[in-house]
Design a protein around this motif. Structure first.
Motif, short mmCIF file in Angstrom:
data_model
loop_
_atom_site.label_atom_id
_atom_site.label_comp_id
_atom_site.label_asym_id
_atom_site.label_seq_id
_atom_site.Cartn_x
_atom_site.Cartn_y
_atom_site.Cartn_z
N PHE A 1 0.88 -1.05 -0.10
CA PHE A 1 -0.09 0.01 0.00
C PHE A 1 0.97 1.40 0.07
CE2 PHE A 1 -3.00 -3.41 1.44
CZ PHE A 1 -4.05 -2.94 1.05
N PRO A 2 0.52 2.45 -0.22
CA PRO A 2 1.09 3.52 -0.41
C PRO A 2 1.81 3.90 1.09
CG PRO A 2 -0.97 4.09 -1.24
CD PRO A 2 -0.98 2.77 -0.70
N VAL A 3 3.33 3.93 0.66
CA VAL A 3 4.03 4.54 1.73
C VAL A 3 4.91 5.78 1.66
CG1 VAL A 3 6.29 3.82 3.19
CG2 VAL A 3 4.41 2.03 2.54
N SER A 4 5.21 6.69 2.37
CA SER A 4 5.58 7.78 2.40
C SER A 4 6.68 7.96 3.30
CB SER A 4 4.50 9.04 2.33
OG SER A 4 4.01 9.22 3.96
N ILE A 5 7.76 8.66 2.54
CA ILE A 5 8.95 9.09 3.46
C ILE A 5 9.15 10.46 3.28
CG2 ILE A 5 11.49 8.65 3.88
CD1 ILE A 5 11.13 5.66 2.59
N ALA A 6 9.19 11.19 4.22
CA ALA A 6 9.16 12.70 4.17
C ALA A 6 9.90 13.25 5.47
CB ALA A 6 7.52 13.30 4.34
N GLY A 7 10.63 14.24 4.86
CA GLY A 7 11.46 14.96 5.94
C GLY A 7 10.72 16.20 6.45
N ARG A 8 10.87 16.21 7.90
CA ARG A 8 10.40 17.49 8.61
C ARG A 8 11.22 18.33 8.97
NH1 ARG A 8 5.85 16.04 13.36
NH2 ARG A 8 6.96 17.95 13.65
#
Length: 659
Positions: free
Chosen positions: A359-366
């Motif tokens: 399923f959709p997986v997001s990797i995001a920098g904060r």
């Protein structure tokens, strides 16, 4: 609860002579009598107890106790100076307590054993003191066991103890090892505020209620291997000074580690976690690993803020989860995401090799620190470290979204469905070396563009190119044949996202790899080399315009020197008169090649004519100027080459501005 003998076999101590209902009492006889303390009779018992002094040792193995008998025994051992009951070494092995057993305010000055004892009610040791070891091995308790505020100068052992109610062991100190292997608790288990000086073992412990370890202090190793906690597990404010291991533990509900201190990290390999795992305000000095762990209904993991490794390799997330972390390294190798996931990272070097994303997986920098209890959580050592993706090799990128992450060192080769990867925000890749560099002895200036880390490795390894990054140890070096499809798929991914300007660099990289691939046919390589030299594969407008300008200058110069005739030929008309009929014939002489020195041909008049000829022939396709034979061929060449260069320049500009 019905009291039954722990064993049908004869005990290994002298046995009481009393029999009832065909069952012989297992109590140890009180010397010099043949019966145990419960069966020697009232007068003899009174005399025996009167002879006891505080601190006396007791051997009451197998003795059946009523509440009154226990009260009488403790009253006989009361220290008049302190008002507390004081016992020496005491052995209650396989003793039977028919009701609640009250040992409150008792000082045990020697080893005390309740191994195999059976309690028909509860066992209460509130405020007790144990100067030596406490044994509860194999004991069964129908209700609760309370050891609130105890001080234990020795160790405690609850191996295979069964407590049908709750277990409370609060605000005390256990000086030696604490062993709870195989302990079964029917209700809650509370170890709040307990200080464990030596190793604590909770392996294969089963707690069917809530487990409270808040404020506990583990000064040595602690093991929860195979433990099962049916309710929530609270470790808020606890301190683990050495290894904290939860190998194959089952934590069925939420687990809270808010404010917990891990001096040497924590390990949860193979654990099964049914709820959220909360971290916040932690001090973590080592690694935290969840290798092969299973997260069944976990919606939140974190925020984990520490400078070392967070390892989620081979873990499985069965429900939608949000992972918040600011760590040095994050391993998600072979991690299986069976539902949606959001990895919100402040700092981390992320490795997603061979991960399975269903399923959709997001990797995001904060950009901002995590907050817990109104306080910003930050790691000074990582204050300037961005979120970097180290590898996507073997992962399925069809459902992967990367936002504001650094891809300068990311390995893309062998990534599955890379053409469906989504890049949002600012995701920089590596750049070629700046300035003038060398390949061998040949100086070169590399075109500025976004490149793969693998291209850096190949150029540094194979070409010996100066300034390119070499591959780390044990890293495969891939050649152009493997890199061209990667560039192609990344280009398609950006084009599908309507980011054609961003995809231009990937097209450039693809063409470079095709041109440099030794398996590409020579004719195709020559054509690609010409395309590269003329316009940077249709992506470098300045290069195409430079060649166009050079071609125009060369054409104008050729026209001035050889293309324009000496003079514009004037038409000559001749005619004949036959009676009343006049016939006129007009001839135009052929252009005469220019005469004189080359310097005399470079006049302003001839320059103006040559420039007009070139512009008209390139733009309007016809100059209308009489030219020499050489000039005609020059004009024909310019009609082919210069519009093509102009078109390449327009194409390059379009590729950078199209949306």
């Amino acid at each position: 609860m019905t009291i039954t003998s722990p064993s049908s076999e004869a005990p290994d101590w002298p046995q009481c002579a009393h029999e009832a209902d065909g069952r012989r009492c297992r109590g140890r006889p009180v010397e010099p009598y043949a019966a145990c303390l419960a069966h020697i009779g009232v007068d003899r018992r009174a005399g025996h107890l009167a002879a006891l002094e505080p601190g006396a040792g007791l051997d009451l193995r197998g003795t059946p106790f009523t509440r009154d008998l226990l009260t009488e025994l403790l009253a006989a051992l009361t220290d008049p100076a302190t008002g507390r009951h004081r016992l020496g070494p005491a052995d209650f092995e396989e003793a039977e307590f028919s009701g609640d057993a009250q040992f409150a305010r008792v000082d045990f000055t020697g080893d005390v054993s309740f191994d195999g004892a059976a309690f028909g009610g509860g066992a209460y040791f509130t405020g007790a003191r144990f100067e030596a070891d406490l044994g509860f091995v194999g004991a069964t308790v129908a209700r609760n066991v309370w050891l609130d505020g105890v001080e234990c100068g020795g160790g405690v052992c609850f191996n295979k103890t069964r407590i049908d109610g709750e277990l409370r062991l609060e605000t005390g100190t256990i000086t030696k090892s604490a062993v709870f292997r195989g302990l079964v608790v029917g209700g809650d288990a509370t170890f709040s505020g307990i200080e464990f000086i030596e190793p604590a073992v909770f392996m294969e412990t089963e707690i069917n209620g809530t487990a409270w370890f808040d404020g506990a202090l583990f000064r040595s190793d602690v093991r929860f291997d195979g433990a099962r906690i049916a309710g929530k597990a609270w470790f808020d404010g606890a301190e683990f000074h050495h290894d904290a291991r939860f190998d194959s533990a089952t934590l069925s509900e939420d687990v809270s580690f808010n404010g917990t201190r891990f001096v040497e990290g924590a390990a949860f390999p193979g654990a099964t976690i049914g709820g959220d795992v909360e971290f916040g305000g932690n001090e973590i000095g080592g690694d935290v690993t969840f290798r092969k762990a299973t997260f069944q209904r976990t919606t939140v993991l974190g925020p984990l803020v520490f400078p070392r490794l967070l390892d989620l390799s081979d873990a499985e997330f069965q429900s939608a989860v949000t992972i918040e972390a600011a760590v040095g390294t994050l391993h998600c190798r072979r991690t299986r995401w069976s539902s949606t996931a959001a990895l919100r990272l402040r700092h981390a070097e992320v490795d997603v090799s061979d991960a399975v994303l269903q399923f959709p997986v997001s990797i995001a920098g904060r950009s901002h620190p995590f907050v817990a209890d109104g306080r910003e959580l930050e790691v000074p050592e990582l204050s300037d470290a961005p979120v970097r993706v180290a590898s996507l090799r073997g992962a399925d990128a069809a459902h992967l979204v990367l936002t504001d992450v650094d891809l300068t060192g990311c390995q893309f080769v062998e990534t599955v469905h890379l053409d469906q990867l989504r890049l949002d925000g600012r995701c920089p890749l590596a750049s070629p070396p700046p300035g003038l560099r060398r390949i061998g002895r040949r100086p070169v200036r590399w075109t500025r563009r976004r490149t793969l880390a693998e291209e850096h490795h190949w150029r540094a390894e194979r070409q010996g190119a100066d300034g390119w990054t070499r591959a780390p140890g044990n890293t495969d070096v891939w050649g152009p044949a493997a890199l061209a499809p990667v560039y192609r798929q990344l280009r398609k991914a950006l084009e599908d996202g309507k980011d054609e300007p961003g995809a231009a660099d990937f097209y450039y990289g693809e063409m470079e790899m095709r041109r440099l691939d030794p398996d590409t046919p020579p004719g195709e390589r020559a054509l690609l080399a010409l395309y590269w030299a003329a316009s940077g594969y249709g992506l470098r407008a300045t290069r195409a315009l430079g060649w166009l300008l050079l071609a125009v200058v060369a054409t104008v110069l050729a026209m001035m020197l050889w293309g324009l005739p000496q003079d514009d030929p004037e038409p000559v008309s001749t005619g004949t008169v036959t009676g009343s009929r006049v016939t006129m014939t007009t001839d135009k002489p052929d252009p005469v090649n220019p005469q004189g020195s080359y310097g005399s041909r470079l006049s302003s008049e001839r320059f103006e004519k040559s420039l007009r000829v070139v512009i008209n022939s390139v733009v309007f396709r016809s100059s209308g100027q009489e030219l020499t034979t050489a000039g005609t061929y020059v004009e024909m060449a310019s009609r082919v080459a210069e519009p093509a260069l102009l078109g390449l320049a327009v194409l390059a500009v379009r590729s950078r501005v199209k949306r």
